[in-house]
Design an enzyme around this catalytic site. Structure first.
Site, PDB file in Angstrom:
ATOM      1  N   TYR A  46      60.502 -12.091  -3.140  1.00 32.30           N
ATOM      2  CA  TYR A  46      60.571 -10.491  -2.479  1.00 32.30           C
ATOM      3  C   TYR A  46      62.145 -10.198  -2.087  1.00 32.30           C
ATOM      4  O   TYR A  46      62.593  -9.017  -2.974  1.00 32.30           O
ATOM      5  CB  TYR A  46      60.239 -10.023  -1.787  1.00 32.30           C
ATOM      6  CG  TYR A  46      58.405 -10.386  -2.486  1.00 32.30           C
ATOM      7  CD1 TYR A  46      57.837 -10.294  -3.193  1.00 32.30           C
ATOM      8  CD2 TYR A  46      57.608  -9.772  -1.401  1.00 32.30           C
ATOM      9  CE1 TYR A  46      56.544 -10.437  -3.643  1.00 32.30           C
ATOM     10  CE2 TYR A  46      55.867  -9.686  -1.003  1.00 32.30           C
ATOM     11  CZ  TYR A  46      55.718 -10.132  -3.073  1.00 32.30           C
ATOM     12  OH  TYR A  46      54.673 -11.088  -2.833  1.00 32.30           O
ATOM     13  N   HIS A 104      52.746 -19.658  -4.162  1.00 36.18           N
ATOM     14  CA  HIS A 104      53.039 -18.332  -4.385  1.00 36.18           C
ATOM     15  C   HIS A 104      52.580 -18.234  -5.861  1.00 36.18           C
ATOM     16  O   HIS A 104      51.714 -16.706  -6.646  1.00 36.18           O
ATOM     17  CB  HIS A 104      54.608 -17.324  -4.999  1.00 36.18           C
ATOM     18  CG  HIS A 104      54.340 -16.258  -4.970  1.00 36.18           C
ATOM     19  ND1 HIS A 104      55.824 -15.421  -4.309  1.00 36.18           N
ATOM     20  CD2 HIS A 104      53.536 -15.010  -5.524  1.00 36.18           C
ATOM     21  CE1 HIS A 104      55.646 -14.092  -4.776  1.00 36.18           C
ATOM     22  NE2 HIS A 104      54.262 -14.218  -4.802  1.00 36.18           N
TER      23      HIS A 104
END
Length: 271
Positions: A46, A104
């Site tokens: 992010y 992830h």
């Protein structure tokens, strides 16, 4: 509202920071913490871990009161890089541990067990209190569960994407089901069925959708993202909404198996 998983309490509604970048991150996380959120979700990919860490530190809230999650990105899926990148994340987040460290995406599956062992080592070293996975379909989740003490599977989930097999599997194994993109990236907010229920319940469409997810089980959490303070507060108001079984049935009938998040590196979702 708390979810108790493996002896750990997790706030059922968290603040998601995916696509919260630049100048939006610090005020967004700050507002969330001021409004009462105590579950914050971020990730290496992010690009906002540093701003998240700054906001948590500036809040003055005791670190132990915040359930903090980050995720190891695809480029770092070797045992050495998992460890080194996690300590880099901790430095950015201004903490000596995260409460939850996730893989992830399910990549480099030929060394999945070896990579999960590196996550376990980080937990044993105190860098993470719990470990888990994200975007793992059922068969891959079963494989992960055989290899490591998985705490959660964080996946896309909303009324257009019901994920019943994963909901049942996580409940069976006593792990957290964490729903991201619970509003279908905004697509569900104007669905006529959702709007009608919201009007009848005196709630907003977002609150109805979040409450529907929360009602799916006492092992379910949800991490909506919002930028404006009023939207952040609105999402938290889902805790005060009450849906009838009829409402839940209407929303469940919206399932279309529609994914909003399906990048080129995504797994075979049928696995």
């Amino acid at each position: 509202m708390l979810r108790t998983i493996q002896g750990t309490d997790v706030p059922a509604i968290g603040f998601g920071t995916w696509e919260l970048v630049g100048d939006d991150t610090f005020p967004g996380v700050t507002a969330a913490l001021e409004l009462g959120y105590r579950h914050i979700d971020t990730a290496q990919a992010y690009g906002n871990e540093a701003a998240v860490g700054e906001a948590i530190t500036a809040s003055g809230i005791d670190r132990d009161e915040i359930f903090l999650t980050t995720k190891v990105w695809n480029d770092n899926l070797t045992p050495e890089a998992i460890k080194s990148s996690t300590y880099e994340s901790l430095s950015k987040l201004q903490t000596d541990h995260v409460d939850l460290l996730l893989m992830h995406w399910p990549l480099r599956l030929d060394q999945l067990e070896t990579n999960l062992a590196a996550f376990v080592e980080l937990a044993e070293a105190g860098a993470a209190r719990h470990i888990g996975v994200s975007n793992f379909p059922p068969d891959l989740l079963r494989r992960a569960l055989d290899a490591a003490p998985i705490f959660t599977d964080q996946v896309e989930h909303h009324a257009y994407l019901a994920q019943p097999e994963l909901l049942a599997l996580t409940a069976e194994h006593g792990i957290l089901f964490t729903a991201y993109s619970p509003l279908a990236r905004g697509d569900l907010l104007t669905d006529a069925a959702v709007v009608a229920i919201a009007e009848e319940r005196g709630a907003t469409p977002a609150q109805v959708l979040l409450r529907w997810v929360l009602d799916e089980g006492d092992h379910v959490s949800v991490i909506p993202k919002a930028t404006a303070r009023e939207r952040i507060e609105e999402n938290l108001g889902a805790l005060d909404v009450e849906l009838t079984q009829g409402d839940r049935d209407v929303l469940a009938a919206l399932d279309r198996g529609r994914r909003q998040v399906d990048p080129p590196w995504a797994p075979d979702w049928a696995r």
